[in-house]
Design a protein around this motif. Structure first.
Motif, PDB file in Angstrom:
ATOM      1  N   ARG A 180     -18.303 -33.597  -6.291  1.00  0.00           N
ATOM      2  CA  ARG A 180     -16.868 -33.346  -6.253  1.00  0.00           C
ATOM      3  C   ARG A 180     -16.358 -32.669  -7.515  1.00  0.00           C
ATOM      4  NH1 ARG A 180     -13.700 -32.682  -1.950  1.00  0.00           N
ATOM      5  NH2 ARG A 180     -13.778 -34.401  -0.484  1.00  0.00           N
ATOM      6  N   GLU A 181     -17.118 -32.716  -8.594  1.00  0.00           N
ATOM      7  CA  GLU A 181     -16.679 -32.118  -9.840  1.00  0.00           C
ATOM      8  C   GLU A 181     -16.966 -30.615  -9.825  1.00  0.00           C
ATOM      9  OE1 GLU A 181     -14.976 -33.533 -12.290  1.00  0.00           O
ATOM     10  OE2 GLU A 181     -14.925 -35.402 -11.129  1.00  0.00           O
ATOM     11  N   LEU A 182     -15.938 -29.829  -9.627  1.00  0.00           N
ATOM     12  CA  LEU A 182     -16.127 -28.382  -9.635  1.00  0.00           C
ATOM     13  C   LEU A 182     -16.319 -27.887 -11.067  1.00  0.00           C
ATOM     14  CD1 LEU A 182     -13.416 -27.120  -7.115  1.00  0.00           C
ATOM     15  CD2 LEU A 182     -15.880 -27.161  -6.775  1.00  0.00           C
ATOM     16  N   PRO A 183     -17.186 -26.911 -11.267  1.00  0.00           N
ATOM     17  CA  PRO A 183     -17.315 -26.340 -12.611  1.00  0.00           C
ATOM     18  C   PRO A 183     -16.063 -25.562 -12.976  1.00  0.00           C
ATOM     19  CG  PRO A 183     -18.588 -25.064 -11.038  1.00  0.00           C
ATOM     20  CD  PRO A 183     -18.089 -26.277 -10.295  1.00  0.00           C
ATOM     21  N   LYS A 184     -15.881 -25.338 -14.256  1.00  0.00           N
ATOM     22  CA  LYS A 184     -14.740 -24.557 -14.706  1.00  0.00           C
ATOM     23  C   LYS A 184     -14.920 -23.096 -14.286  1.00  0.00           C
ATOM     24  CE  LYS A 184     -12.030 -23.517 -18.856  1.00  0.00           C
ATOM     25  NZ  LYS A 184     -11.914 -23.703 -20.328  1.00  0.00           N
ATOM     26  N   PRO A 185     -13.859 -22.448 -13.779  1.00  0.00           N
ATOM     27  CA  PRO A 185     -13.971 -21.036 -13.396  1.00  0.00           C
ATOM     28  C   PRO A 185     -14.473 -20.186 -14.553  1.00  0.00           C
ATOM     29  CG  PRO A 185     -11.938 -21.959 -12.534  1.00  0.00           C
ATOM     30  CD  PRO A 185     -12.536 -23.015 -13.428  1.00  0.00           C
ATOM     31  N   CYS A 186     -15.398 -19.267 -14.246  1.00  0.00           N
ATOM     32  CA  CYS A 186     -15.984 -18.395 -15.249  1.00  0.00           C
ATOM     33  C   CYS A 186     -15.414 -16.984 -15.099  1.00  0.00           C
ATOM     34  CB  CYS A 186     -17.502 -18.368 -15.093  1.00  0.00           C
ATOM     35  SG  CYS A 186     -18.051 -17.798 -13.469  1.00  0.00           S
ATOM     36  N   ALA A 187     -15.817 -16.078 -15.993  1.00  0.00           N
ATOM     37  CA  ALA A 187     -15.266 -14.721 -15.984  1.00  0.00           C
ATOM     38  C   ALA A 187     -15.600 -13.985 -14.691  1.00  0.00           C
ATOM     39  CB  ALA A 187     -15.805 -13.943 -17.192  1.00  0.00           C
ATOM     40  N   HIS A 188     -16.834 -14.128 -14.205  1.00  0.00           N
ATOM     41  CA  HIS A 188     -17.210 -13.449 -12.965  1.00  0.00           C
ATOM     42  C   HIS A 188     -16.407 -13.992 -11.780  1.00  0.00           C
ATOM     43  CE1 HIS A 188     -21.379 -11.556 -14.062  1.00  0.00           C
ATOM     44  NE2 HIS A 188     -20.345 -10.834 -14.456  1.00  0.00           N
ATOM     45  N   PHE A 189     -16.186 -15.300 -11.744  1.00  0.00           N
ATOM     46  CA  PHE A 189     -15.378 -15.865 -10.654  1.00  0.00           C
ATOM     47  C   PHE A 189     -13.951 -15.349 -10.724  1.00  0.00           C
ATOM     48  CE2 PHE A 189     -12.352 -19.218  -9.345  1.00  0.00           C
ATOM     49  CZ  PHE A 189     -12.637 -19.234  -7.987  1.00  0.00           C
ATOM     50  N   ASN A 190     -13.391 -15.300 -11.902  1.00  0.00           N
ATOM     51  CA  ASN A 190     -12.016 -14.815 -12.046  1.00  0.00           C
ATOM     52  C   ASN A 190     -11.894 -13.352 -11.615  1.00  0.00           C
ATOM     53  OD1 ASN A 190     -10.999 -17.261 -12.962  1.00  0.00           O
ATOM     54  ND2 ASN A 190     -11.443 -16.790 -15.106  1.00  0.00           N
ATOM     55  N   ALA A 191     -12.873 -12.531 -11.984  1.00  0.00           N
ATOM     56  CA  ALA A 191     -12.848 -11.134 -11.553  1.00  0.00           C
ATOM     57  C   ALA A 191     -12.925 -11.036 -10.039  1.00  0.00           C
ATOM     58  CB  ALA A 191     -13.996 -10.366 -12.203  1.00  0.00           C
ATOM     59  N   TRP A 192     -13.737 -11.873  -9.445  1.00  0.00           N
ATOM     60  CA  TRP A 192     -13.906 -11.882  -7.985  1.00  0.00           C
ATOM     61  C   TRP A 192     -12.611 -12.274  -7.270  1.00  0.00           C
ATOM     62  CZ3 TRP A 192     -13.793 -16.264  -4.722  1.00  0.00           C
ATOM     63  CH2 TRP A 192     -14.298 -16.080  -3.417  1.00  0.00           C
ATOM     64  N   ARG A 193     -12.019 -13.419  -7.671  1.00  0.00           N
ATOM     65  CA  ARG A 193     -10.826 -13.876  -6.944  1.00  0.00           C
ATOM     66  C   ARG A 193      -9.617 -12.985  -7.197  1.00  0.00           C
ATOM     67  NH1 ARG A 193      -8.499 -19.458  -9.744  1.00  0.00           N
ATOM     68  NH2 ARG A 193      -9.125 -18.999 -11.886  1.00  0.00           N
ATOM     69  N   GLU A 194      -9.586 -12.305  -8.339  1.00  0.00           N
ATOM     70  CA  GLU A 194      -8.464 -11.420  -8.641  1.00  0.00           C
ATOM     71  C   GLU A 194      -8.655 -10.012  -8.084  1.00  0.00           C
ATOM     72  OE1 GLU A 194      -8.320 -11.706 -12.853  1.00  0.00           O
ATOM     73  OE2 GLU A 194      -7.736 -13.832 -12.831  1.00  0.00           O
ATOM     74  N   GLY A 195      -9.811  -9.755  -7.478  1.00  0.00           N
ATOM     75  CA  GLY A 195     -10.081  -8.423  -6.955  1.00  0.00           C
ATOM     76  C   GLY A 195     -10.299  -7.398  -8.042  1.00  0.00           C
ATOM     77  N   ASN A 196     -10.978  -7.797  -9.107  1.00  0.00           N
ATOM     78  CA  ASN A 196     -11.231  -6.906 -10.247  1.00  0.00           C
ATOM     79  C   ASN A 196     -12.715  -6.759 -10.536  1.00  0.00           C
ATOM     80  OD1 ASN A 196      -8.524  -6.293 -10.848  1.00  0.00           O
ATOM     81  ND2 ASN A 196      -8.282  -8.207 -12.001  1.00  0.00           N
ATOM     82  N   THR A 197     -13.542  -6.751  -9.514  1.00  0.00           N
ATOM     83  CA  THR A 197     -14.982  -6.627  -9.743  1.00  0.00           C
ATOM     84  C   THR A 197     -15.401  -5.180  -9.939  1.00  0.00           C
ATOM     85  OG1 THR A 197     -15.607  -6.355  -7.406  1.00  0.00           O
ATOM     86  CG2 THR A 197     -15.348  -8.620  -8.236  1.00  0.00           C
ATOM     87  N   GLY A 198     -14.563  -4.228  -9.537  1.00  0.00           N
ATOM     88  CA  GLY A 198     -14.928  -2.822  -9.593  1.00  0.00           C
ATOM     89  C   GLY A 198     -15.624  -2.318  -8.349  1.00  0.00           C
ATOM     90  N   LEU A 199     -15.956  -3.196  -7.411  1.00  0.00           N
ATOM     91  CA  LEU A 199     -16.549  -2.796  -6.140  1.00  0.00           C
ATOM     92  C   LEU A 199     -15.449  -2.813  -5.073  1.00  0.00           C
ATOM     93  CD1 LEU A 199     -19.164  -2.019  -4.668  1.00  0.00           C
ATOM     94  CD2 LEU A 199     -19.420  -4.434  -4.058  1.00  0.00           C
TER      95      LEU A 199
END
Length: 470
Positions: A310-329
């Motif tokens: 149940r303990e989710l890890p803290k969001p990382c930079a790659h996750f933030n780029a993904w959810r914000e639509g900033n991956t560049g793909l």
């Protein structure tokens, strides 16, 4: 003599037709229908963040569905009480205050909801019966050709078994009248908490189909898709589409909230087949409903284990780029923007963005599942977490080779780049071809490369174009 009173505790059964909770062996003299907006949904799933588990798209749809359900119940002589808080506390308090004879609740798939039902049983006085009924399933538990513990490990084995041995449920009619409402508080709570979440959010008009919560809208969509658009004739061929309103049934939000039931969908498709003939395409709608059934049975069997720890890890930079639509793909970024702005994306891009997050970015799959829980208007606990585990290759039928080459998928399902340009206007000036899917190769001075460039992309580019790219 005190009139007999039953309480119906609603979750995702927000309809009057085909609702077993509204059919009684011993009809009570009074009936209280209650929905409790779980206060846990208003808490943040990620450490140090404010966004609640339930995002604005789903909350808006839910509230519309509840308001319509209340109108339907009022027309039948009943009403709907909505509370915000702890479901167990709210329902147990009502049962004591009203001296209820019985609390009726539908069996659930989510671990929290199952735990709440068990906790309620312990909180109720001995005089109050807790009746758990099945609702929103195509095959009742006792009709399955195996015990719950012997659920097949793969969907294919499940499907073969139930298709060989089971008859799918037919929907129940809506009740004409319902028992009278007791002397209790009526209506909805103060909507401030709801308004705070939804006030600044409206679905983007580019979504192709405006979702409105409630049983009427769900049945209208079902009627339109099956009979007006003849969707069963082409569903299998069009279901991987990306733009428009009719490439898929798009019934998932109403199914997730129980505004319509899978039995109603199946019956409508069978009626269409009786008139127009059955085929692989029309069957594929039932096929998808069986996937939903399988995920629900798997969730009931596995409980909290379905979520990992149940303990989710803290969001990382790659996750933030993904959810914000900033991956560049573009194919990923367009999908994540559509998700955030509308609360819905097609199944094809769901699979792609999930694979990209887990397999290419190396991010814990549970972060993606939790973000989808926040965003999706059609969030269904079993289907969401079950599908994420399936893509990640964990849980039931684990296979690590489930990998989506996202650049290849983009070239196949969006070869002209219409989908990505719809959500990323800066791509519209590029040619209507693969250039829109990899703008950093065409205009390196204007577009940065994506956060990762897996070797699988390069191999596909060589095979597809016959040339390498640097």
């Amino acid at each position: 003599m005190t009139p007999t009173l039953d309480i119906i505790w609603l979750h995702n059964e927000l309809r009057v037709a085909d609702n077993p909770l509204l059919h009684f062996e011993k009809r009570p003299e009074q009936l209280l229908c209650v929905y409790v907006l779980d206060q846990r949904w208003l808490q943040a799933p990620f450490p140090g963040e404010a966004s609640p588990r339930i995002g604005p798209a789903r909350l808006r749809f839910l509230w519309q569905s509840l308001m319509e359900l209340r109108g339907e119940l009022l027309r039948r002589g009943s009403d709907l009480l909505v509370r915000i808080g702890s479901p167990v506390e709210e329902v147990s308090t009502l049962a004591r205050q009203l001296d209820a004879r019985c609390v009726r609740v539908a069996d659930q798939a989510g671990a929290d909801e199952i735990a709440d039902i068990k906790a309620l049983k312990a909180e109720l006085p001995e005089s109050v019966e807790l009746e758990v009924v099945e609702s929103g399933v195509l095959i009742d538990l006792e009709s399955l050709p195996f015990s719950p513990e012997a659920l097949p490990s793969s969907f294919s084995a499940f499907r073969r078994s139930v298709e060989a041995h089971c008859t799918l449920n037919k929907p129940l009619p809506a009740p004409v009248t319902l028992p009278s409402w007791p002397e209790a508080s009526r209506g909805f709570p103060a909507l401030q908490k709801v308004c705070d979440i939804t006030a600044v959010w409206q679905p983007d008009e580019r979504q192709g189909l405006a979702y409105t919560g409630g049983e009427t809208a769900g049945l209208e969509r079902l009627e339109d898709y099956v009979w007006e658009r003849h969707g069963p004739a082409s569903y299998k061929q069009t279901r991987n589409g990306l733009l428009g309103s009719s490439f898929s049934t798009r019934l998932s939000p109403w199914l997730a909230h129980g505004c319509i039931s899978p039995s109603q969908v199946h019956q409508e498709v069978k009626a269409w087949e009786a008139k127009h003939g059955s085929g692989e395409s029309s069957y594929w709608i039932t096929f998808e409903l069986l996937w939903r059934e399988y995920f629900h049975r798997a969730a009931q069997l596995e409980g909290a284990a379905m979520f990992g720890t149940r303990e989710l890890p803290k969001p990382c930079a790659h996750f933030n780029a993904w959810r914000e639509g900033n991956t560049g793909l573009p194919f990923v970024d367009a999908a994540m923007l559509e998700l955030r702005l509308t609360g819905w994306i097609s199944n094809r891009v769901r699979q792609n963005v999930a694979s990209f997050l887990v397999k290419d970015l190396g991010v814990d799959w549970r972060l993606g599942a939790a973000w989808f829980e926040h965003c999706l208007v059609d969030y269904d606990v079993a289907s969401n977490w079950g599908n994420w585990r399936y893509i990640a290759g964990v849980g039931r039928d684990p296979r690590q080779e489930r990998y989506f080459n996202v650049l290849k998928q983009a070239g196949h399902y969006d070869p002209k780049g219409y989908y990505v340009a719809n959500w990323l206007p800066e791509l519209r000036a590029l040619p209507c071809d693969l250039a829109r899917q990899q703008p950093w190769r065409v205009l390196p001075d204007s577009f940065s490369p994506p956060v990762v460039e897996p070797s699988a992309w390069q191999r596909w580019l060589v095979d597809h174009t016959g040339a390498t790219h640097t």
